[in-house]
Design an enzyme around this catalytic site. Structure first.
Site, PDB file in Angstrom:
ATOM      1  N   ASP A   1       0.841  -1.196   0.000  1.00  0.00           N
ATOM      2  CA  ASP A   1       0.000   0.000   0.000  1.00  0.00           C
ATOM      3  C   ASP A   1       0.879   1.251   0.000  1.00  0.00           C
ATOM      4  O   ASP A   1       2.000   1.216  -0.487  1.00  0.00           O
ATOM      5  CB  ASP A   1      -0.907  -0.034   1.250  1.00  0.00           C
ATOM      6  CG  ASP A   1      -2.246   0.637   0.997  1.00  0.00           C
ATOM      7  OD1 ASP A   1      -2.251   1.865   0.830  1.00  0.00           O
ATOM      8  OD2 ASP A   1      -3.265  -0.057   0.962  1.00  0.00           O
TER       9      ASP A   1
ATOM     10  N   HIS B   1      -3.635   5.648   3.705  1.00  0.00           N
ATOM     11  CA  HIS B   1      -4.418   4.515   3.215  1.00  0.00           C
ATOM     12  C   HIS B   1      -3.936   3.193   3.820  1.00  0.00           C
ATOM     13  O   HIS B   1      -4.728   2.409   4.354  1.00  0.00           O
ATOM     14  CB  HIS B   1      -4.274   4.520   1.686  1.00  0.00           C
ATOM     15  CG  HIS B   1      -5.196   3.642   0.929  1.00  0.00           C
ATOM     16  ND1 HIS B   1      -4.801   2.412   0.446  1.00  0.00           N
ATOM     17  CD2 HIS B   1      -6.471   3.808   0.532  1.00  0.00           C
ATOM     18  CE1 HIS B   1      -5.813   1.877  -0.227  1.00  0.00           C
ATOM     19  NE2 HIS B   1      -6.835   2.694  -0.192  1.00  0.00           N
TER      20      HIS B   1
ATOM     21  N   SER C   1     -11.475  -0.882  -1.072  1.00  0.00           N
ATOM     22  CA  SER C   1     -10.231  -0.736  -0.324  1.00  0.00           C
ATOM     23  C   SER C   1     -10.327  -1.252   1.096  1.00  0.00           C
ATOM     24  O   SER C   1      -9.380  -1.775   1.647  1.00  0.00           O
ATOM     25  CB  SER C   1      -9.895   0.756  -0.177  1.00  0.00           C
ATOM     26  OG  SER C   1      -8.828   1.099  -0.973  1.00  0.00           O
TER      27      SER C   1
END
Ligand SMILES: *[C@@H]1O[C@H](CO)[C@@H](O)[C@H](O)[C@H]1NC(C)=O
Ligand SMILES: *[C@@H]1O[C@H](CO)[C@@H](O)[C@H](O)[C@H]1NC(C)=O
Length: 883
Positions: free
Chosen positions: A202, A240, A412
């Protein structure tokens, strides 16, 4: 930086090279290349490096015999007469090849040396940087309202002190208790993730967060963007990875909430915070792969409903390497988010990561159990997991010492929730292989919204839906099933014969011949599978099916492809994509379906290709092939090891199928036939917030399955064998005989062809005026040759080979030219690529996103580039996009 060769060999000998940290890359001053070295083919690695005048850097990730090398960048790129920059290393290799093939002085030492070196290099590719991007959650309108009783009761009973636990509805859902990951019962069994490590591939991971520090595993972490050991979040939007990590492994303490597997560990592998080369992405997907079990990937190609992209050769090899060698051979578990392009009509079968058999593809479900409109549907969807929608988001750890994120979501966030459940399962049963995990997903998923018309019963009676896969992954059911699970037998695959519809062919230049025009009602082709084929291959139970198709079309989004099994179970492989105006069709694109899991595959399979029957758009169905994946009958027999083919997009294939049947076997008869006009297809897919009452591919459901015996005129098509002799004299020879191929994306070895074939064979190539050569807007013959600046030229032409064409015409396999200027949110060209992503819902952008825009101007050479110039940048990106 530069290791001595002796040192490298010493390391190799002790197979400890993988223990070294990747060296810092200097793309400013150096060009980097990957060489696949063939040991014992004559030349030492040292000799190869010296001949190409490159410096050996290190072994390339975890790939056997792949080496990263580099050469100084020329101060100012040398330009050829045509203004194209020339690559010195490729040029050097080309010269070696030319010399190696010289028959005049074949005994000279120089020729011998060249042959040794050329034979020792199976693959050579320059590494280009490109941006992988995160997928932000689509904005969710409307307020959320939770009662808190049940979650509080759980918190009290289990003495969970994390202040936000009661807001983590995906763990305990007070409002809709049937809709949650359902893991508290697993915790009650004492299973909390102990001993399992998940790698978050990520952006950054904030290992200083009090909610993650205790569960952070530094050795398995790396930053492939800044080439440092720790995946420190640095950019303003580097949150994220931290949020996804918190969902799995947030520590049970007094900070924010808890992770699903709160006693498991997480590693952070940072690849989304800047451009990255294929080999680094490949290395990232194998980093720490003896210890990390799960690779949680919430990103992928753009979700704009126009892109069709998959992992490049090296990345495919790394994924396969993880499957075959990761976790001491039990296989890395790759979990991929299905994608957030639902509102754009995007489908996960147009994404080569999510439609890979090696990944568990996870779509989203919202807190009311509805299908959020962003979540992508396709036949490769395995399960759904809870995420944002109907007004609520996922509450999880944020960057900072003691911070909580309340706006996380999209597919996600679905993928890490599934990864967390898988971590619990592996904690209970560390012996499960990657395929056991997939079996458990299929078998233990829970059906939701049973009245949703998207559900269909498969041949085994298990319901499947393109939107939900086999259902919601459920912590309790998954772990219970894992505890009782008997390990599956080893994997085997069966390549079925390649069917050339009406003699259809497509060569390396995507020049086509033959095929059947896609007429009203569609074109079908049948393939018969008999028991003999299965038993000859030691093939027992069916799992995945991959289907490779060769179709040209002037508007790809109009094409629908479906597969009907002998038992009448239909897999829609491609539904209509209203935004996809690409003209290149499906040149050997591989679809995948999990809908036939455990089905008896004996009988007639039918592939049906249709379009919208518009006057102005047309296409041709050239051929297809299918591969069954499943378990062996007899595990004591020799079981072949799968490898990623180097060149596999031609029809017929350049290489024989891996399980080539003997010459005497009857080839299945392929037939083409026409069907009555299909029913009208629905227009816009609509933009509901959450639904549970409509099929993913409206309009496709009411087409009768073709009946194999209906009025067809069986015309045996040429199989692979028929064409073998042709191939031997043309393409095959170039690629096999010389034993070395240089690839730059799909532009694969074109210069190779050029050098050898230009003068000899040009006249035999289809010319520009060949009608098929222009179908689909793919590079035309002439353009390809022009790109190399030769053929029609004089003798100097040979010396002008450049890389340009290979870079240009590749289909998302290499650098995407101009991706930095192409993002809508950076229209001014000011904002760095990495800063495009917004994780915060933005209703303005939401409505903007729902408006369909005129199709992008066609830029056939760079589909990925052309594919992201819409939207506001909130979750619609160039290249790979976070989900
Ligand atoms: C959720 O877990 C509980 C045990 O905690 C179990 O009894 C229940 O059946 C599970 N729910 C579903 C829908 O599987
Ligand atoms: C990683 O794996 C190696 C070898 O299997 C083992 O010795 C080591 O303890 C593992 N590390 C962790 C943190 O699990």
């Amino acid at each position: 930086m530069r290791l001595s060769y002796a040192f490298l060999f010493a390391l190799l000998a002790h197979s400890e090279v993988h223990a070294a940290r990747p060296a810092k890359r200097q793309y400013d001053t150096h060009n980097y290349y990957v060489i696949e070295y063939v040991p014992r083919a004559g030349a030492s690695l040292d000799e190869v490096a010296r001949s190409l005048d490159v410096e050996l850097v290190e072994r390339a990730g975890e790939l056997q015999n792949h080496w990263l090398v580099r050469a100084d960048k020329p101060p100012s790129q040398h330009l050829t007469a045509r203004g194209e920059s020339e690559d010195r290393v490729v040029r050097a290799f080309e010269d070696l090849q030319a010399r190696a093939s010289s028959s005049l002085y074949s005994r000279s030492e120089e020729v011998q040396h060249s042959r040794r070196v050329v034979d020792s290099v199976r693959y050579l590719a320059r590494q280009e940087l490109r941006q992988r991007e995160k997928r932000a959650p689509p904005p969710i309108p409307g307020p959320g309202a939770n009662g808190l009783e049940t979650a509080e009761a759980v918190a009290q009973r289990m003495q969970i002190a994390d202040p936000e636990f009661t807001h983590q509805w995906h763990l305990v859902n007070n409002d809709y208790p049937q809709h949650m990951m359902n893991i508290t019962g697993v915790w009650d069994m004492g299973i909390t993730g102990h001993g399992v490590i998940s790698a978050m591939v990520d952006d950054g991971l904030d290992y200083n967060s009090d909610d993650l520090a205790a569960n952070f595993w530094a050795e398995g972490s790396h930053d492939y963007n800044d080439h440092t050991e720790l995946p420190t979040p640095k950019l303003f939007d580097d949150h994220h990875g931290t949020r996804c990590a918190g969902q799995i492994a947030a520590v049970r303490n007094d900070v924010c909430g808890v992770g699903i597997a709160y006693d498991s560990k997480v590693a952070g592998i940072r690849i989304l915070s800047g451009p990255i080369s294929d080999i680094d992405e490949a290395a990232a997907l194998n980093f720490g792969y003896q210890n990390s079990s799960i690779y949680s990937c919430s990103w992928g190609p753009p979700d704009n409903g126009r892109a069709m992209e998959g992992p490049g050769y090296l990345i495919k090899k790394a994924i396969l390497n993880g499957i075959q060698n990761g976790r001491s051979g039990k296989g890395s578990v790759f979990v991929f988010a299905s994608g957030n392009g639902g509102r754009n009509g995007d489908q996960c079968n147009f994404d080569g990561y999510t439609n890979s058999i090696f990944s568990v593809t996870v779509a989203a479900l919202d807190y009311r159990g509805l299908h959020p409109d962003y979540s992508e549907a396709c036949a490769a969807n395995m399960v759904v997991a809870y995420s944002s929608g109907s007004g609520n988001h996922i509450v999880t750890t944020d960057i900072g010492k003691n911070k909580c994120a309340t706006t996380h979501g999209g597919t996600s966030a679905a993928a890490p929730n599934a990864a967390g459940v898988i971590a619990l399962g592996l904690s209970a049963r560390p012996d499960l292989s990657w395929r056991d995990i997939q079996h458990l997903c299929v078998r233990s998923a829970v059906q939701i919204n049973p009245d949703d018309p998207d559900w269909e019963n498969t041949a085994t009676g298990r319901p499947f839906s393109y939107k939900y896969g086999y259902g919601a992954i459920n912590g309790y059911q998954f772990v219970k099933a894992a505890q009782e699970w008997q390990l599956v037998k080893p994997q085997i695959w069966l390549d079925l014969p390649v069917i050339q519809v009406n003699g259809g062919t497509m060569d390396l230049f995507r020049v086509t011949k033959g095929g059947s025009p896609i007429v009203a009602g569609g074109v079908t082709s049948d393939l018969i599978v008999n028991r003999q084929m299965l038993t000859d291959r030691n093939f027992d139970k069916l799992e995945h099916i991959t289907i490779k198709v060769w179709i040209t079309h002037t508007r790809r989004g109009d094409v629908e492809v479906e597969l009907v099994s002998p038992n009448g179970v239909k897999s829609i492989l491609a539904g209509k994509r209203y935004q996809d105006a690409d003209g290149s069709g499906f040149p050997g694109w591989v679809f995948m379906t999990v809908k036939h899991w455990d089905e008896n595959p004996i009988g007639t399979w039918t592939l049906r290709v249709s379009d919208q029957n518009k006057q102005a758009e047309k296409g041709t169905f050239l051929g297809w092939t299918m591969t069954f994946w499943g378990s062996v009958i007899d595990a004591s027999k020799d079981i072949p090891v799968f490898d990623v083919p180097l060149l596999d997009q031609t029809l017929p294939p350049l290489l024989p199928p891996s399980n080539k049947p003997s010459q005497t076997i009857d080839l299945p008869i392929a037939t083409t036939k026409q069907h009555p006009k299909p029913t009208e297809h629905l227009g816009d897919p609509g933009a509901a917030q959450g639904d549970a009452d409509k099929p993913a591919f409206p309009g496709s459901g009411d087409i009768a399955s073709p009946s194999p015996s209906a009025s067809s005129t069986p015309t045996p098509d040429e199989g692979w064998f028929a064409d073998l002799s042709n191939l031997m004299t043309t393409q095959l020879w170039f690629f096999i005989a010389v034993g070395a191929v240089v690839i730059f994306g799909v532009g694969a070895a074109i210069f190779f062809w050029r050098r050898r074939a230009a003068r000899k064979n040009y006249s035999s190539l289809p010319t520009d005026s060949h009608p098929m050569s222009t179908v689909g807007g793919r590079p035309r013959t002439r353009e390809l040759y022009d790109a190399f600046g030769e053929v029609s030229d004089d003798d100097d032409a040979d010396e002008q080979t450049t890389l340009r064409s290979a870079m240009q015409q590749s289909e998302g396999l290499t650098y995407h030219p101009g991706f930095l200027d192409d993002d809508p949110s950076t229209a001014g060209g000011i904002t760095p690529a990495a800063q495009r992503y917004k994780d915060v819902p933005d209703s303005a952008s939401a409505s903007a996103e729902n408006v369909s825009r005129p199709a992008a101007p066609e830029r056939p050479h760079s589909p990925a580039e052309g594919s992201n110039n819409s939207g506001d940048g909130s979750w619609d990106h160039a290249s790979d996009v976070p989900r």
